[in-house]
Design a protein around this motif. Sequence first.
Motif, PDB file in Angstrom:
ATOM      1  N   THR A  67       0.866  -1.337   0.043  1.00 38.23           N
ATOM      2  CA  THR A  67       0.069  -0.013   0.033  1.00 38.23           C
ATOM      3  C   THR A  67       0.998   1.224  -0.155  1.00 38.23           C
ATOM      4  OG1 THR A  67      -1.648  -1.244   1.264  1.00 38.23           O
ATOM      5  CG2 THR A  67      -1.870   1.206   1.253  1.00 38.23           C
ATOM      6  N   ALA A  68       0.720   1.935  -1.061  1.00 35.16           N
ATOM      7  CA  ALA A  68       1.604   3.350  -1.111  1.00 35.16           C
ATOM      8  C   ALA A  68       1.139   4.342  -0.416  1.00 35.16           C
ATOM      9  CB  ALA A  68       1.669   3.690  -2.504  1.00 35.16           C
ATOM     10  N   HIS A  69       1.897   5.238   0.149  1.00 35.59           N
ATOM     11  CA  HIS A  69       1.531   6.448   0.766  1.00 35.59           C
ATOM     12  C   HIS A  69       0.692   7.258  -0.211  1.00 35.59           C
ATOM     13  CE1 HIS A  69       4.049   6.076   4.367  1.00 35.59           C
ATOM     14  NE2 HIS A  69       5.071   6.231   3.439  1.00 35.59           N
ATOM     15  N   PRO A  70      -0.497   7.905   0.109  1.00 43.70           N
ATOM     16  CA  PRO A  70      -1.405   8.489  -0.881  1.00 43.70           C
ATOM     17  C   PRO A  70      -0.792   9.431  -1.654  1.00 43.70           C
ATOM     18  CG  PRO A  70      -2.393   8.208   1.271  1.00 43.70           C
ATOM     19  CD  PRO A  70      -0.887   7.890   1.497  1.00 43.70           C
ATOM     20  N   GLU A  71       0.334  10.322  -1.239  1.00 41.65           N
ATOM     21  CA  GLU A  71       0.938  11.468  -1.836  1.00 41.65           C
ATOM     22  C   GLU A  71       1.978  10.632  -2.982  1.00 41.65           C
ATOM     23  OE1 GLU A  71       3.480  10.854   1.853  1.00 41.65           O
ATOM     24  OE2 GLU A  71       1.200  11.037   1.412  1.00 41.65           O
ATOM     25  N   ALA A  72       2.325   9.369  -2.615  1.00 46.77           N
ATOM     26  CA  ALA A  72       3.318   8.827  -3.514  1.00 46.77           C
ATOM     27  C   ALA A  72       2.578   7.964  -4.637  1.00 46.77           C
ATOM     28  CB  ALA A  72       4.307   7.954  -2.671  1.00 46.77           C
ATOM     29  N   TYR A  73       1.324   7.870  -4.535  1.00 43.75           N
ATOM     30  CA  TYR A  73       0.734   6.741  -5.180  1.00 43.75           C
ATOM     31  C   TYR A  73       0.562   7.079  -6.713  1.00 43.75           C
ATOM     32  CZ  TYR A  73      -2.913   3.645  -7.189  1.00 43.75           C
ATOM     33  OH  TYR A  73      -3.637   3.006  -8.001  1.00 43.75           O
ATOM     34  N   PRO A  74       0.088   8.434  -7.213  1.00 44.49           N
ATOM     35  CA  PRO A  74       0.169   8.752  -8.604  1.00 44.49           C
ATOM     36  C   PRO A  74       1.460   8.325  -9.284  1.00 44.49           C
ATOM     37  CG  PRO A  74      -0.925  10.404  -7.407  1.00 44.49           C
ATOM     38  CD  PRO A  74      -0.244   9.655  -6.662  1.00 44.49           C
ATOM     39  N   GLN A  75       2.426   8.837  -8.811  1.00 45.08           N
ATOM     40  CA  GLN A  75       3.748   8.712  -9.576  1.00 45.08           C
ATOM     41  C   GLN A  75       4.258   7.088  -9.377  1.00 45.08           C
ATOM     42  OE1 GLN A  75       7.044  11.418  -8.015  1.00 45.08           O
ATOM     43  NE2 GLN A  75       8.695  10.287  -9.324  1.00 45.08           N
ATOM     44  N   LEU A  76       3.921   6.706  -8.441  1.00 37.72           N
ATOM     45  CA  LEU A  76       4.303   5.067  -8.434  1.00 37.72           C
ATOM     46  C   LEU A  76       3.663   4.489  -9.298  1.00 37.72           C
ATOM     47  CD1 LEU A  76       5.856   2.747  -6.959  1.00 37.72           C
ATOM     48  CD2 LEU A  76       4.146   2.893  -5.094  1.00 37.72           C
ATOM     49  N   LEU A  77       2.366   4.551  -9.322  1.00 39.51           N
ATOM     50  CA  LEU A  77       1.655   3.933 -10.331  1.00 39.51           C
ATOM     51  C   LEU A  77       2.188   4.156 -11.851  1.00 39.51           C
ATOM     52  CD1 LEU A  77      -1.028   2.098 -11.201  1.00 39.51           C
ATOM     53  CD2 LEU A  77      -2.112   4.388 -11.514  1.00 39.51           C
ATOM     54  N   ARG A  78       2.518   5.253 -12.210  1.00 37.16           N
ATOM     55  CA  ARG A  78       3.000   5.495 -13.389  1.00 37.16           C
ATOM     56  C   ARG A  78       4.429   4.901 -13.633  1.00 37.16           C
ATOM     57  NH1 ARG A  78       1.394  10.772 -12.104  1.00 37.16           N
ATOM     58  NH2 ARG A  78       3.420  11.382 -11.579  1.00 37.16           N
ATOM     59  N   GLU A  79       5.373   4.824 -12.577  1.00 33.80           N
ATOM     60  CA  GLU A  79       6.666   4.048 -12.607  1.00 33.80           C
ATOM     61  C   GLU A  79       6.468   2.747 -12.844  1.00 33.80           C
ATOM     62  OE1 GLU A  79       9.067   5.626  -9.412  1.00 33.80           O
ATOM     63  OE2 GLU A  79       8.707   7.784 -10.145  1.00 33.80           O
ATOM     64  N   LEU A  80       5.506   2.254 -12.096  1.00 32.75           N
ATOM     65  CA  LEU A  80       5.289   0.699 -12.253  1.00 32.75           C
ATOM     66  C   LEU A  80       4.730   0.140 -13.370  1.00 32.75           C
ATOM     67  CD1 LEU A  80       4.040  -0.168  -8.577  1.00 32.75           C
ATOM     68  CD2 LEU A  80       6.490  -0.515  -9.436  1.00 32.75           C
ATOM     69  N   ASP A  81       3.770   1.142 -13.885  1.00 34.07           N
ATOM     70  CA  ASP A  81       3.431   0.759 -15.150  1.00 34.07           C
ATOM     71  C   ASP A  81       4.688   0.770 -16.166  1.00 34.07           C
ATOM     72  OD1 ASP A  81       0.990   0.593 -14.585  1.00 34.07           O
ATOM     73  OD2 ASP A  81       0.122   2.477 -15.583  1.00 34.07           O
ATOM     74  N   ARG A  82       5.493   1.722 -16.155  1.00 34.09           N
ATOM     75  CA  ARG A  82       6.687   1.859 -17.054  1.00 34.09           C
ATOM     76  C   ARG A  82       7.519   0.670 -17.040  1.00 34.09           C
ATOM     77  NH1 ARG A  82       8.930   6.616 -15.453  1.00 34.09           N
ATOM     78  NH2 ARG A  82       7.308   7.469 -16.031  1.00 34.09           N
ATOM     79  N   LEU A  83       8.161   0.340 -15.608  1.00 37.44           N
ATOM     80  CA  LEU A  83       8.679  -0.785 -15.311  1.00 37.44           C
ATOM     81  C   LEU A  83       8.218  -1.958 -16.008  1.00 37.44           C
ATOM     82  CD1 LEU A  83      10.971  -2.033 -13.508  1.00 37.44           C
ATOM     83  CD2 LEU A  83       9.323  -2.511 -11.832  1.00 37.44           C
ATOM     84  N   GLU A  84       6.869  -2.341 -15.650  1.00 35.57           N
ATOM     85  CA  GLU A  84       6.158  -3.650 -16.306  1.00 35.57           C
ATOM     86  C   GLU A  84       5.920  -3.325 -17.780  1.00 35.57           C
ATOM     87  OE1 GLU A  84       6.582  -5.535 -14.339  1.00 35.57           O
ATOM     88  OE2 GLU A  84       6.132  -5.245 -12.458  1.00 35.57           O
ATOM     89  N   GLU A  85       6.263  -2.449 -18.367  1.00 36.37           N
ATOM     90  CA  GLU A  85       6.162  -2.123 -19.889  1.00 36.37           C
ATOM     91  C   GLU A  85       4.730  -2.311 -20.293  1.00 36.37           C
ATOM     92  OE1 GLU A  85       8.935  -3.872 -22.389  1.00 36.37           O
ATOM     93  OE2 GLU A  85      10.463  -4.077 -20.783  1.00 36.37           O
ATOM     94  N   TYR A  86       3.676  -1.687 -19.248  1.00 38.78           N
ATOM     95  CA  TYR A  86       2.478  -1.694 -19.711  1.00 38.78           C
ATOM     96  C   TYR A  86       1.927  -0.391 -20.117  1.00 38.78           C
ATOM     97  CZ  TYR A  86      -2.597  -1.116 -18.206  1.00 38.78           C
ATOM     98  OH  TYR A  86      -3.880  -0.790 -18.293  1.00 38.78           O
ATOM     99  N   ALA A  87       0.970  -0.251 -21.039  1.00 42.89           N
ATOM    100  CA  ALA A  87       0.283   1.077 -21.605  1.00 42.89           C
ATOM    101  C   ALA A  87      -1.089   0.581 -21.812  1.00 42.89           C
ATOM    102  CB  ALA A  87       0.887   1.607 -22.476  1.00 42.89           C
ATOM    103  N   PRO A  88      -2.272   1.075 -21.155  1.00 42.38           N
ATOM    104  CA  PRO A  88      -3.236   0.743 -21.440  1.00 42.38           C
ATOM    105  C   PRO A  88      -3.624   0.338 -23.211  1.00 42.38           C
ATOM    106  CG  PRO A  88      -3.280   2.387 -19.896  1.00 42.38           C
ATOM    107  CD  PRO A  88      -2.033   2.204 -20.428  1.00 42.38           C
ATOM    108  N   GLY A  89      -4.260  -0.612 -23.222  1.00 41.27           N
ATOM    109  CA  GLY A  89      -4.619  -0.792 -24.702  1.00 41.27           C
ATOM    110  C   GLY A  89      -3.467  -1.201 -25.895  1.00 41.27           C
TER     111      GLY A  89
END
Length: 142
Positions: A67-89
């Motif tokens: 569970t991310a700190h609320p203030e860190a969540y938006p950036q962490l989500l973007r970084e994990l998507d990039r790490l996992e090579e995920y882009a919607p669609g």
Amino acid sequence: MTTPPPPHPFFVYGTLRPGEPNHDLFLRGRTHSEERARLHGAALYDGPGYPYAVEAPGAVIVGELVTAHPEAYPQLLRELDRLEEYAPGDPRNLYERVERRVVREADGTVVRAWVYLAAPTVAAGLRTHGKLIEGGDWLNRR
């Protein structure tokens, strides 16, 4: 206008787990909690250098619910998507970020979490030619 995804915790099962190389790079100091958990209905495969979760009825993967700190969540989500090579669609995705139910080991409660599962074409190849990690625990793969 795209609606942002709900701020679910993340279920991590490979290189983002404590003691693994990406944990400190991405999660250290940015999490509110990290708890042992299990994902039912998925099997773990050894990919080239990192694992893939593949949907598989009756199988279980061991990992952590982060569970991310609320203030860190938006950036962490973007970084994990990039790490996992995920882009919607994107049909070239290696992983798809999906919402799944995860069970906390400590008390058995069920939590909705983001999980990066192998994209359909990757999953098909792993089911046919991949190396299954028995017991579903990346830390015990050796």
